[in-house]
Design a protein around this motif. Structure first.
Motif, PDB file in Angstrom:
ATOM      1  N   ASN A   1     -23.844  31.905  28.289  1.00  0.00           N
ATOM      2  CA  ASN A   1     -24.569  30.802  27.647  1.00  0.00           C
ATOM      3  C   ASN A   1     -23.663  29.592  27.385  1.00  0.00           C
ATOM      4  OD1 ASN A   1     -26.790  32.410  27.713  1.00  0.00           O
ATOM      5  ND2 ASN A   1     -27.129  32.483  25.515  1.00  0.00           N
ATOM      6  N   TYR A   2     -23.435  28.833  28.447  1.00  0.00           N
ATOM      7  CA  TYR A   2     -22.703  27.573  28.345  1.00  0.00           C
ATOM      8  C   TYR A   2     -23.670  26.416  28.545  1.00  0.00           C
ATOM      9  CZ  TYR A   2     -18.099  29.844  28.492  1.00  0.00           C
ATOM     10  OH  TYR A   2     -16.993  30.595  28.207  1.00  0.00           O
ATOM     11  N   MET A   3     -23.238  25.233  28.056  1.00  0.00           N
ATOM     12  CA  MET A   3     -24.083  24.053  28.182  1.00  0.00           C
ATOM     13  C   MET A   3     -24.382  23.723  29.639  1.00  0.00           C
ATOM     14  SD  MET A   3     -25.638  21.785  26.266  1.00  0.00           S
ATOM     15  CE  MET A   3     -24.809  21.461  24.704  1.00  0.00           C
TER      16      MET A   3
ATOM     17  N   CYS B   1     -22.478  25.791  19.735  1.00  0.00           N
ATOM     18  CA  CYS B   1     -21.479  25.909  18.667  1.00  0.00           C
ATOM     19  C   CYS B   1     -20.090  26.203  19.223  1.00  0.00           C
ATOM     20  CB  CYS B   1     -21.890  27.016  17.691  1.00  0.00           C
ATOM     21  SG  CYS B   1     -23.466  26.756  16.866  1.00  0.00           S
ATOM     22  N   HIS B   2     -20.025  27.074  20.209  1.00  0.00           N
ATOM     23  CA  HIS B   2     -18.715  27.504  20.717  1.00  0.00           C
ATOM     24  C   HIS B   2     -18.055  26.449  21.593  1.00  0.00           C
ATOM     25  CE1 HIS B   2     -20.367  28.615  24.768  1.00  0.00           C
ATOM     26  NE2 HIS B   2     -21.470  28.800  24.055  1.00  0.00           N
TER      27      HIS B   2
ATOM     28  N   GLN C   1     -23.023  33.221  11.547  1.00  0.00           N
ATOM     29  CA  GLN C   1     -22.362  31.981  11.169  1.00  0.00           C
ATOM     30  C   GLN C   1     -23.160  30.767  11.651  1.00  0.00           C
ATOM     31  OE1 GLN C   1     -19.467  32.316   9.222  1.00  0.00           O
ATOM     32  NE2 GLN C   1     -20.040  30.189   8.764  1.00  0.00           N
ATOM     33  N   ALA C   2     -23.712  30.868  12.866  1.00  0.00           N
ATOM     34  CA  ALA C   2     -24.513  29.763  13.413  1.00  0.00           C
ATOM     35  C   ALA C   2     -25.798  29.565  12.616  1.00  0.00           C
ATOM     36  CB  ALA C   2     -24.840  30.035  14.878  1.00  0.00           C
ATOM     37  N   ILE C   3     -26.431  30.649  12.224  1.00  0.00           N
ATOM     38  CA  ILE C   3     -27.646  30.547  11.402  1.00  0.00           C
ATOM     39  C   ILE C   3     -27.346  29.795  10.111  1.00  0.00           C
ATOM     40  CG2 ILE C   3     -29.343  31.868  10.072  1.00  0.00           C
ATOM     41  CD1 ILE C   3     -29.033  34.096  12.232  1.00  0.00           C
TER      42      ILE C   3
ATOM     43  N   LEU D   1     -26.779  27.706  20.359  1.00  0.00           N
ATOM     44  CA  LEU D   1     -26.041  28.760  21.053  1.00  0.00           C
ATOM     45  C   LEU D   1     -24.827  29.150  20.210  1.00  0.00           C
ATOM     46  CD1 LEU D   1     -25.941  27.256  24.686  1.00  0.00           C
ATOM     47  CD2 LEU D   1     -27.751  28.639  23.636  1.00  0.00           C
ATOM     48  N   PRO D   2     -24.817  30.340  19.599  1.00  0.00           N
ATOM     49  CA  PRO D   2     -23.690  30.725  18.749  1.00  0.00           C
ATOM     50  C   PRO D   2     -22.411  31.023  19.535  1.00  0.00           C
ATOM     51  CG  PRO D   2     -25.672  32.014  18.250  1.00  0.00           C
ATOM     52  CD  PRO D   2     -25.906  31.321  19.552  1.00  0.00           C
TER      53      PRO D   2
END
Length: 594
Positions: A108-110, A69-70, A313-315, A301-302
């Motif tokens: 937590n990055y791609m 998401c980010h 928000q991601a949920i 990944l939020p």
């Protein structure tokens, strides 16, 4: 069975569980010792991570594997396989050989997720590095396991990863990308940075993705048969509180099979998982990544690091049906939802692990987050990830009072200080063996032998109760047990009691020095917003505890805090609570005591 065979059978069982005498064996009553071997209905598979990725891409190719998401990035399983092979070919072009360690040092990055999969497809060993590590800690890890290449973002918040690497290894700035030569880090060859700009001595991650040509990428599929499931795929650094962390080496066989059986128990097929846990940790890389991979589930990944507001928000935005998090993360998520009241929709389950969860928190997850069921998972880095976990359909009482049921294809026993099995329902140290057991600690044969016996039983260090029905519960860590005037006290019992107090958000208990009793009970508490810390004293807690908690378990010291020191994976650092206690003046401690 005739009487002679009964005696022989009981003798063999006693020998296996540490009894060395035939005395007191009854031939008319069964020996109800804490030992269970859970033989699963689904057999173990013989498969590497790379082969599992191929299988999932074939079966769920158009399903989203991961959503960041980010970063605004999404990959299907088919697209993931293509990118993983591009990275695998890139690693090979840099000269890395099967088994070589690749450091993944990032939130937590791609690029973390892609690199882990690419390393697996190339037969390399990914090394999860805590993104909060500073220069000396990273230097230790690089040399401990002989890291050949390291991948990181340029920066995150106040942490500049490239500058830290350049500071500990100045030769980077004077080297060609992929050709680092350093006396201090003789094995390190390549630094790959996810950055828009070119940095001296480093490869840009996007350029690394394009490093190999089409034929080199196609070659990756052909080498999969040469990678053995028994070979290492990952190294996890244990989050020790004293001394340097140990490096637990885990295999493809560990990862794939634990992922399958975690996915089975949690029924993850087709689910969308809100990932609050760091991917470098066992919770992230096995319970989340591998379980999702084996079941065709989507990871969401939020944010790069844990952010309860971004998680909510991601949920909502991504319609997540499952949440993964540690107990402390759920505490913050619950309290943030109380304020924001985000319309979350239908959440099927919340999966929690990584630390002991209190019954009150489970109730809050259900009531405030509107989660249908809460599943517990329990395990250690050294056991890949999960050795006990909830069963589908477990009642509320079971979830509230256990860490779940023994995982398929795992054997467990609970022993006393002499290594003898205790009866079911009695506390002792949990020992396990099976496919989940790590290969060992890298470069530390002595520590490996201390943890894993010649008979392959692994000592967990957890004080545990195993019931005859296969469910278990944690009493506490053996090292955390405190002895007050001869009474053995496990902090978890007191923490559960305090967490149920209406004014307490979170509580953690330690044993502190006492001249008369040896140790005393000290509770650190985080209070509800608006509660005056001066009103929540040891004296008021003593009055509240009357008739509910044995007098010797009532904390002598009660210290309110705004926040708890945590590892990046969400575990409370109790040694820092001890440091905070020792730094207080006697006059301060008197104000906090009863």
């Amino acid at each position: 069975m005739n009487r002679k065979l009964q005696i022989i059978s009981r003798y063999m069982l006693r020998q296996r569980c540490g009894f060395n005498s035939m005395r007191s064996i009854s031939t008319s009553m069964p020996i109800l010792i804490s030992h269970k071997h859970q033989v699963g209905k689904d057999p173990l598979v013989y498969r590497t991570i790379g082969q599992q990725l191929e299988l999932t891409a074939a079966n769920h190719g158009d399903v989203e594997a991961i959503v960041s998401c980010h970063e605004g990035k999404r990959y299907t399983f088919k697209g993931l396989l293509q990118e993983a092979d591009a990275l695998a070919a890139g690693f090979r072009k840099l000269g890395l050989q099967p088994g070589d360690p690749v450091g993944l040092w990032s939130p937590n990055y791609m690029h973390w997720y892609l690199s882990m999969m690419g390393a697996a497809r190339a037969g390399l060993t990914s090394v999860g590095l805590n993104p909060a590590f500073q220069g000396p800690e990273v230097a230790y890890c690089l040399n401990k396991v002989n890291v050949k290449a390291i991948i990181a973002p340029e920066s995150f918040k106040s942490q500049n990863y490239y500058e830290i690497l350049r500071d500990i290894c100045p030769e980077i700035a004077d080297s060609e990308p992929g050709k680092i030569r350093s006396e201090k880090f003789p094995h390190l060859q390549s630094v790959i940075i996810d950055s828009y700009d070119g940095l001296k001595g480093a490869l840009r991650f996007d350029d690394f993705l394009d490093l190999a040509n089409k034929s080199e990428r196609e070659e990756v599929a052909k080498i999969q048969k040469n990678i053995l499931p028994e070979s290492p795929c990952n190294i996890q650094f244990t989050s020790g509180t004293t001394g340097n962390p140990k490096a637990a080496v885990l295999s493809h066989n560990n990862f794939v099979n634990n992922g399958i059986h975690v996915g089975n128990r949690n029924q993850l097929e087709g689910e969308r998982i809100c990932v609050q846990v760091p991917m470098f940790h066992a919770f992230g890389v096995v319970i989340t990544i591998m379980a999702g991979l084996t079941k065709g589930a989507t990871m969401v990944l939020p944010a790069p690091g844990f952010s309860p507001k971004d998680s909510l928000q991601a949920i909502f935005n991504e319609k997540c049906s499952v949440i993964h998090g540690t107990p402390t993360m759920y505490v913050d998520l619950v309290n943030t939802q109380r304020k924001l009241q985000v319309p979350l929709g239908k959440i099927k389950k919340a999966i929690t692990g990584g630390a002991i969860v209190s019954p009150q928190l489970i109730k809050d997850i259900r009531q405030i987050l509107k989660v249908e069921t809460v599943h517990s998972v329990y395990g250690l880095t050294e056991t890949t990830a999960v050795i006990f976990q909830s069963l589908p359909g477990d009642s509320s009482d079971i979830v509230l009072n256990s860490v779940g049921y023994l995982t398929d294809h795992v054997e467990a026993k609970v022993v006393d200080a002499e290594g003898r099995c205790v009866p079911f329902g009695q506390p002792g140290e949990l020992c396990v063996r099976g496919y989940t057991t790590m290969l060992g600690y890298h470069g530390d044969e002595e520590k490996t032998k201390e943890t894993i016996g010649k008979d392959r039983w692994l000592r967990t260090g957890d004080q545990f109760i195993l019931e005859s029905n296969g469910y278990g519960r944690i009493v506490g860590r053996l090292k955390e047990m405190l002895i007050r005037g001869g009474e053995n006290i496990f902090p978890k019992e007191i923490e559960d009691f305090l967490n149920a107090h209406p004014q307490v958000i979170e509580a953690h208990v330690i044993g502190v020095p006492d001249e008369r009793l040896g140790e005393e009970v000290c509770a650190f508490v985080r209070l509800e917003e608006g509660v005056d810390p001066a009103s929540f004293t040891a004296a008021t807690l003593k009055a509240y505890s009357k008739g509910k908690l044995a007098h010797f378990k009532v904390p002598k010291y009660v210290i309110p805090v705004d926040a708890f020191p945590k590892t990046t994976s969400g575990k409370i650092q109790k040694f820092k609570l001890m440091e905070a206690f020792k730094q207080k003046e006697p006059s301060e401690l008197k104000a906090f005591s009863s």
